[in-house]
Design a protein around this motif. Structure first.
Motif: not given
Length: 249
Positions: A39-55, A59-64, A221-225
């Protein structure tokens, strides 16, 4: 007909199973589920690190995600007052420290005056001066009014925060992992904290260790595009027949 009936029955039972799991599962996961459960509004989501396909895009995704969270936070801060970002969590291992460091570094890089304070480094969680503090200067006497204070507090399960410090928070941000179960004890701690807030609208959540789709709810949308990723993202946004304009202007 018998095979068709069996298929339809299997499909309905499977759909019912997923519906029950969706309603009963208390894993936070994304903005919609988190807001329904807490019941509390969410202001943002911070990603977990990818160890495979998008690793290579970590950095780019975390910065976004960080820039989006900063963009959501900064409008709450006002000139001529002591702006305080209180970082809270019910228990350990939710990524408060990392988020505090990332916000501090980013805000310094864009020219803001920032002071980061961390429990057991800048103040002691069991010190009477902290427990009985009436003002931020009780834990940081030399802080300046034009500095944004990022205060990382100890876990609510094991410690307390004075109501005075809590209500100095321009924003009170509850940081918690998206891939965790939100237990009854977490909700109890959250409600107790909320009951002591004079400004209930100062309380938000930030989900860490979030999956790609949960982060895309906030940043797009997150990379890769790639063509495939573009198609999947368009479908997820219900843009089934849309024609996107990808030309630079």
């Amino acid at each position: 007909m018998i095979l068709l009936g069996a298929f339809l029955l299997t499909f309905m039972l499977t759909a019912l199973w997923f519906l029950i799991v969706e309603l009963l599962d208390r894993t936070l996961r994304d903005r919609m589920r988190s807001e329904r459960i807490t019941k509390v509004p969410v202001m943002g989501c911070y990603p977990r690190e990818s160890t495979m396909r998008y690793r290579r895009f970590n950095k780019t995704i975390s910065d976004m995600a960080l820039r989006q969270l900063s963009k959501a936070l900064l409008p709450h801060f006002k000139q001529g007052q002591q702006n305080v970002l209180n970082l809270l969590s019910t228990d350990s291992g939710n990524g408060k420290s990392h988020l505090a460091e990332e916000l501090e570094n980013y805000w310094l890089s864009i020219g803001l005056q920032v002071r980061r304070l961390t429990y057991d480094e800048d103040f002691l969680a069991d010190d009477s001066r902290y427990i009985l503090a009436k003002d931020i200067k009780d834990i940081c006497p030399d802080i300046m009014p034009d500095e944004i204070a990022i205060i990382e507090y100890p876990n609510l399960d094991d410690n307390t925060i004075s109501s005075a410090l809590l209500n100095m928070g321009t924003v009170n941000l509850m940081v918690t992992r998206a891939n965790r179960t939100w237990k009854d004890v977490d909700q109890k701690a959250l409600k107790e904290l909320e009951s002591r807030l004079e400004n209930k609208d100062s309380l938000f959540m930030c989900l860490t260790e979030a999956q790609r789709y949960a982060v895309e709810e906030f940043v797009g949308q997150l990379p890769p595009y790639t063509r495939f990723n573009n198609f999947v993202y368009r479908i997820s946004q219900m843009g089934i027949t849309a024609v996107e304009n990808n030309r630079a202007k």
